[in-house]
Motif scaffolding. Structure first.
Motif, PDB file in Angstrom:
ATOM      1  N   ASP A 176       1.006  -1.120   0.186  1.00  0.00           N
ATOM      2  CA  ASP A 176       0.158   0.197   0.008  1.00  0.00           C
ATOM      3  C   ASP A 176       0.919   1.222   0.007  1.00  0.00           C
ATOM      4  N   ILE A 177       1.146   1.875  -1.109  1.00  0.00           N
ATOM      5  CA  ILE A 177       2.027   2.693  -1.459  1.00  0.00           C
ATOM      6  C   ILE A 177       1.585   4.203  -1.265  1.00  0.00           C
ATOM      7  N   SER A 178       2.525   5.003  -0.793  1.00  0.00           N
ATOM      8  CA  SER A 178       2.307   6.419  -0.609  1.00  0.00           C
ATOM      9  C   SER A 178       3.741   6.987  -1.032  1.00  0.00           C
ATOM     10  N   ILE A 179       3.663   8.292  -1.831  1.00  0.00           N
ATOM     11  CA  ILE A 179       4.952   9.016  -2.252  1.00  0.00           C
ATOM     12  C   ILE A 179       5.002  10.354  -1.785  1.00  0.00           C
ATOM     13  N   ILE A 180       6.017  10.824  -1.055  1.00  0.00           N
ATOM     14  CA  ILE A 180       6.374  11.921  -0.777  1.00  0.00           C
ATOM     15  C   ILE A 180       7.573  12.533  -1.517  1.00  0.00           C
ATOM     16  N   THR A 181       7.608  13.745  -1.962  1.00  0.00           N
ATOM     17  CA  THR A 181       8.866  14.430  -2.494  1.00  0.00           C
ATOM     18  C   THR A 181       9.307  15.444  -1.485  1.00  0.00           C
ATOM     19  N   PHE A 182      10.636  15.692  -1.560  1.00  0.00           N
ATOM     20  CA  PHE A 182      11.077  16.888  -0.655  1.00  0.00           C
ATOM     21  C   PHE A 182      12.231  17.806  -1.707  1.00  0.00           C
ATOM     22  N   GLY A 183      11.677  18.737  -2.273  1.00  0.00           N
ATOM     23  CA  GLY A 183      12.687  19.579  -3.094  1.00  0.00           C
ATOM     24  C   GLY A 183      11.806  20.965  -2.837  1.00  0.00           C
ATOM     25  N   GLY A 184      12.575  21.640  -2.342  1.00  0.00           N
ATOM     26  CA  GLY A 184      11.940  23.132  -1.936  1.00  0.00           C
ATOM     27  C   GLY A 184      10.748  22.874  -0.880  1.00  0.00           C
ATOM     28  N   ASP A 185       9.728  22.365  -1.267  1.00  0.00           N
ATOM     29  CA  ASP A 185       8.433  22.048  -0.388  1.00  0.00           C
ATOM     30  C   ASP A 185       8.420  20.580  -0.215  1.00  0.00           C
ATOM     31  N   VAL A 186       7.634  20.037   0.775  1.00  0.00           N
ATOM     32  CA  VAL A 186       7.433  18.567   0.987  1.00  0.00           C
ATOM     33  C   VAL A 186       5.808  18.223   0.479  1.00  0.00           C
ATOM     34  N   ASP A 187       5.829  17.420  -0.603  1.00  0.00           N
ATOM     35  CA  ASP A 187       4.601  17.174  -1.345  1.00  0.00           C
ATOM     36  C   ASP A 187       4.130  15.839  -1.259  1.00  0.00           C
ATOM     37  N   LYS A 188       2.875  15.291  -0.991  1.00  0.00           N
ATOM     38  CA  LYS A 188       2.604  14.094  -0.880  1.00  0.00           C
ATOM     39  C   LYS A 188       1.878  14.073  -2.275  1.00  0.00           C
ATOM     40  N   ILE A 189       2.800  13.514  -3.210  1.00  0.00           N
ATOM     41  CA  ILE A 189       2.457  13.279  -4.728  1.00  0.00           C
ATOM     42  C   ILE A 189       1.420  12.169  -5.007  1.00  0.00           C
ATOM     43  N   ILE A 190       1.596  11.013  -4.104  1.00  0.00           N
ATOM     44  CA  ILE A 190       0.695   9.807  -4.141  1.00  0.00           C
ATOM     45  C   ILE A 190       0.026   9.621  -2.802  1.00  0.00           C
ATOM     46  N   ASP A 191      -1.104   9.529  -2.630  1.00  0.00           N
ATOM     47  CA  ASP A 191      -1.483   8.822  -1.432  1.00  0.00           C
ATOM     48  C   ASP A 191      -1.641   7.423  -1.539  1.00  0.00           C
ATOM     49  N   PHE A 192      -2.081   6.759  -0.218  1.00  0.00           N
ATOM     50  CA  PHE A 192      -1.832   5.354  -0.271  1.00  0.00           C
ATOM     51  C   PHE A 192      -2.823   4.666  -0.981  1.00  0.00           C
ATOM     52  N   GLY A 193      -2.308   3.534  -1.855  1.00  0.00           N
ATOM     53  CA  GLY A 193      -3.307   2.809  -2.708  1.00  0.00           C
ATOM     54  C   GLY A 193      -2.644   1.635  -3.185  1.00  0.00           C
ATOM     55  N   PRO A 194      -3.338   0.773  -3.953  1.00  0.00           N
ATOM     56  CA  PRO A 194      -2.695  -0.331  -4.307  1.00  0.00           C
ATOM     57  C   PRO A 194      -1.445  -0.281  -5.393  1.00  0.00           C
ATOM     58  N   ILE A 195      -0.582  -1.151  -5.514  1.00  0.00           N
ATOM     59  CA  ILE A 195       0.327  -0.895  -6.289  1.00  0.00           C
ATOM     60  C   ILE A 195       0.082  -1.158  -7.969  1.00  0.00           C
ATOM     61  N   ASP A 196      -0.907  -1.908  -8.112  1.00  0.00           N
ATOM     62  CA  ASP A 196      -1.170  -1.957  -9.448  1.00  0.00           C
ATOM     63  C   ASP A 196      -1.827  -0.834 -10.188  1.00  0.00           C
ATOM     64  N   GLU A 197      -2.153   0.148  -9.362  1.00  0.00           N
ATOM     65  CA  GLU A 197      -2.956   1.314  -9.992  1.00  0.00           C
ATOM     66  C   GLU A 197      -1.804   2.289  -9.835  1.00  0.00           C
ATOM     67  N   LEU A 198      -0.594   2.090  -9.388  1.00  0.00           N
ATOM     68  CA  LEU A 198       0.449   3.171  -9.208  1.00  0.00           C
ATOM     69  C   LEU A 198       1.061   3.873 -10.432  1.00  0.00           C
TER      70      LEU A 198
END
Length: 188
Positions: A61-83
């Motif tokens: 169950d994947i979530s992705i947060i980037t940090f470059g200037g700002d901290v942004d959640k670019i993908i909230d939790f969800g199944p990997i097949d839809e990622l």
């Protein structure tokens, strides 16, 4: 900010216990050029390795947060097949401490959602991919994460990007697992 509830149809067709995985990706300006290319390729390889694993493909169950200037959640939790991970670009400073705190909050929120929906789950994972050059105060976040790891409440995978990655900073987040370089890493 709206959060994705656990998909009841997914639970009916996939009763597998979940593994919440929060991926923290350094997209700061120090990642410009070859490091950001390495990061983009590394994220794809990590996701593909999870999809190829017989158990992980159903439980991740994947979530992705980037940090470059700002901290942004670019993908909230969800199944990997839809990622679908967008191509990342480098810019800004490196708020690694802030990103780690956001990652911890994100994992706690997801664990709470699992409990509310009576979904079994495994110990949460945090994957930290960076060149290890923070521009904010990160030490308290590193101590918090280290404590959770030592209490067996979390697992971290610290991964250094680029030839000059600061592995000492990554090591502060990981008391039990030495950080690895992304170059040549086999995620399986």
């Amino acid at each position: 900010m709206s959060y994705m509830k656990i998909d009841e149809d997914d639970l009916a067709t996939n009763p597998t216990p979940r593994v919440p995985i929060c991926i923290l990706l350094d997209t700061s300006s120090s990642m410009e050029g070859a490091p950001i290319d390495e990061l983009n390729e590394g994220v794809k390889l990590f996701i593909e390795a999870l999809k190829m694993d017989e158990i992980a493909c159903y439980s991740a169950d994947i979530s992705i947060i980037t940090f470059g200037g700002d901290v942004d959640k670019i993908i909230d939790f969800g199944p990997i097949d839809e990622l679908i991970v967008p191509t990342l670009e480098a810019s800004g400073y490196t708020p690694m401490g802030e990103a780690a705190e956001e990652g911890l909050k994100n994992l706690e929120r997801r664990k709470s959602e699992y409990k509310n929906e009576m979904v079994e789950y495994f110990q949460p994972w945090m994957v930290l991919m960076t060149d290890g050059q923070p521009t904010d105060e990160y030490e308290s976040s590193a101590r918090k994460i280290s404590s959770l790891i030592q209490d067996k409440k979390m697992t971290i995978f610290p991964i250094g990007i680029g030839s000059s990655a600061n592995m000492d900073v990554l090591n502060e987040f990981s008391p039990l697992r030495a950080p690895l370089k992304l170059q040549g890493l086999n995620f399986k």
